[in-house]
Design an enzyme around this catalytic site. Structure first.
Site, PDB file in Angstrom:
ATOM      1  N   ASP A 164       0.757  -1.243   0.000  1.00 29.72           N
ATOM      2  CA  ASP A 164       0.000   0.000   0.000  1.00 29.72           C
ATOM      3  C   ASP A 164       0.794   1.303   0.000  1.00 29.72           C
ATOM      4  O   ASP A 164       0.542   2.178  -0.795  1.00 29.72           O
ATOM      5  CB  ASP A 164      -0.954   0.010   1.201  1.00 29.72           C
ATOM      6  N   GLU A 388       1.046  -9.596  11.455  1.00 31.82           N
ATOM      7  CA  GLU A 388       0.877  -9.163  10.068  1.00 31.82           C
ATOM      8  C   GLU A 388       2.224  -8.978   9.370  1.00 31.82           C
ATOM      9  O   GLU A 388       2.420  -9.369   8.235  1.00 31.82           O
ATOM     10  CB  GLU A 388       0.098  -7.842  10.065  1.00 31.82           C
TER      11      GLU A 388
END
Ligand code: GLC
Length: 424
Positions: A164, A388
């Site tokens: 991102d 994550e």
């Protein structure tokens, strides 16, 4: 080669995470922070499920493709059930689809994951892949028709890359006007430490791109021609090249004529050298609005191995970047000023990208590098759990906990000494 599971207790935990994040036919990446179905997360989740529940693995992919748009696009988020804990939700995207979805796509790893799942039991998987195959083909055709105009793959929003806010996109983001997006309340920073997430200025620009898409009714040609952001992405270029190979291989088994897909893969391979930036000596992103390279190098450059695209300098560049950190491959160059070891995609190591890289390394016969990557990824998970992502300098766990794709990667790859691909 025999496979040795490193820790049955961690295997149990990983399976429990996949089951716990199962919302019935699809898994969420993690509870809270990401309450919907994400495209490439789901493909990795399916691979994870294939180690203990093949039927559920195929279902994950089927649910993902059930949200495919008529033009072939498979959206990056599917909003199966409303959840006020996430922003930007379906009303912001305004795509008017059922189920509600976002308006952009994500890295097309589904064909590659489907092939790995099929290898676990080709007989049991035959009907499932026969039904999915034309859908994956339609998605790959969408990339080809709308996004490969310059020869390699272009993205219209940084979120499409799956990486991102990595520094690759800074140059394109600089050209986006985020000053008129209006008031909004972010939800991500309520779930995790804001210092790990993108800043407000970046978020405004992300929203400006979404608002442009919504305003033109998600007209793909208009977004590519006049949207605020258009950049060539080495990551998706390499992932799609490989995915075309995998789709063609499965198609051959199913008796399809795959010459068109082989042509797509060949064209991408032929165009890939244009992403080589002699300044950074790496495959680089390019801003198609200005024609300028990003002058960055990060993990996406080394997905070249996954696509079977190599240059004489690639291995040396990889070692230099990797040796500057201790745990796993960094998402961005540790020597760059923009390097931030704990902020989203601006330096941290992602188990899931490490796994993709390792598949490529292994296929190219670079077994030692593949094993090093597996070992370092395993160390992170053994020491800290299924986070994550991780700080590659000291291993600090970051972002969301009990993360689906980290659990999946443990079960399929990191948690076993042995081959870099295939099921358990
Ligand atoms: C973030 C990541 C993206 C991922 C999503 C869900 O947006 O950058 O790659 O798909 O989270 O895990």
């Amino acid at each position: 080669m025999t496979t040795h599971r490193i820790s049955p207790a961690l295997d149990d935990q990983a399976r429990a995470i996949l089951k716990g994040n199962d919302r019935g036919g699809y898994t969420v990446p993690t509870d809270g922070l990401y309450p919907y179905q994400w495209n490439w997360d789901s493909a990795f989740a399916a691979w994870g499920f294939s180690t203990f529940d093949l039927d559920r693995a195929w279902t994950e992919l089927e649910t993902l493709f059930s949200a495919q748009w008529d033009d072939g696009m498979v959206p990056h988020i599917i909003f199966h059930k409303p959840d006020p804990g996430y922003f930007p939700g379906p009303e912001v995207w305004g795509t008017n689809k059922t189920p509600a979805t976002s308006g952009i796509s994500q890295p097309p790893v589904a064909a590659t994951m489907a092939r790995l799942i099929l290898e676990v039991d080709p007989v049991a998987g035959r009907e499932r892949i026969a039904a999915l195959w034309p859908r994956i083909l339609a998605w790959h055709r969408w990339w080809r028709d709308y996004r490969c105009g310059s020869g390699v793959v272009a993205i219209t929003h940084p979120w499409e890359s799956g990486r991102d806010n990595c520094p690759d996109w800074d140059i394109g983001m600089a050209g986006v006007d985020g000053s008129n997006v209006g008031e909004y309340t972010r939800r991500d920073t309520g779930h995790v430490d804001p210092s790990m997430r993108p800043g407000k200025d970046e978020y405004d620009r992300y929203l400006a791109m979404v608002q442009f898409g919504r305003a033109c009714g998600w007209d793909q040609r208009e977004i590519v021609a006049n949207g605020p952001f258009l950049m060539e992405d080495p990551g998706i270029t390499f992932i799609l090249t490989r995915a075309n190979d995998d789709l063609a291989a499965m198609g051959r088994e199913l008796g399809h004529d795959v010459s068109e897909i082989e042509g797509w893969a060949a064209d991408l391979r032929a165009a890939a050298p244009k992403l080589w930036n002699p300044e950074t000596r790496g495959f680089d992103a390019r801003d198609l609005r200005t024609g300028r390279f990003a002058d960055r190098i990060g993990s996406a450059a080394f997905l070249a191995y996954l696509a079977g695209v190599e240059t004489p300098e690639l291995a040396a560049r990889m070692d230099g970047i990797w040796n500057a950190v201790r745990y796993g491959f960094p998402s961005a160059d540790p020597a760059a000023e923009s390097f931030e070891p704990r902020r989203y995609w601006r330096g941290p190591s992602w188990p899931v990208v490490n796994a993709l890289m390792a598949i490529g390394l292994k296929d190219r016969g670079l077994d030692d590098a593949a094993e090093r990557l597996r070992r370092e990824t395993a160390e992170l998970i053994e020491a800290h759990g299924f986070f994550e992502y991780f700080d590659p300098t000291d291993g600090t766990p970051c972002g969301g906990d009990a993360f689906t794709w980290t659990a999946a990667i443990w079960l399929t790859w990191a948690g076993a000494d042995g081959p870099a691909k295939g099921g358990a």
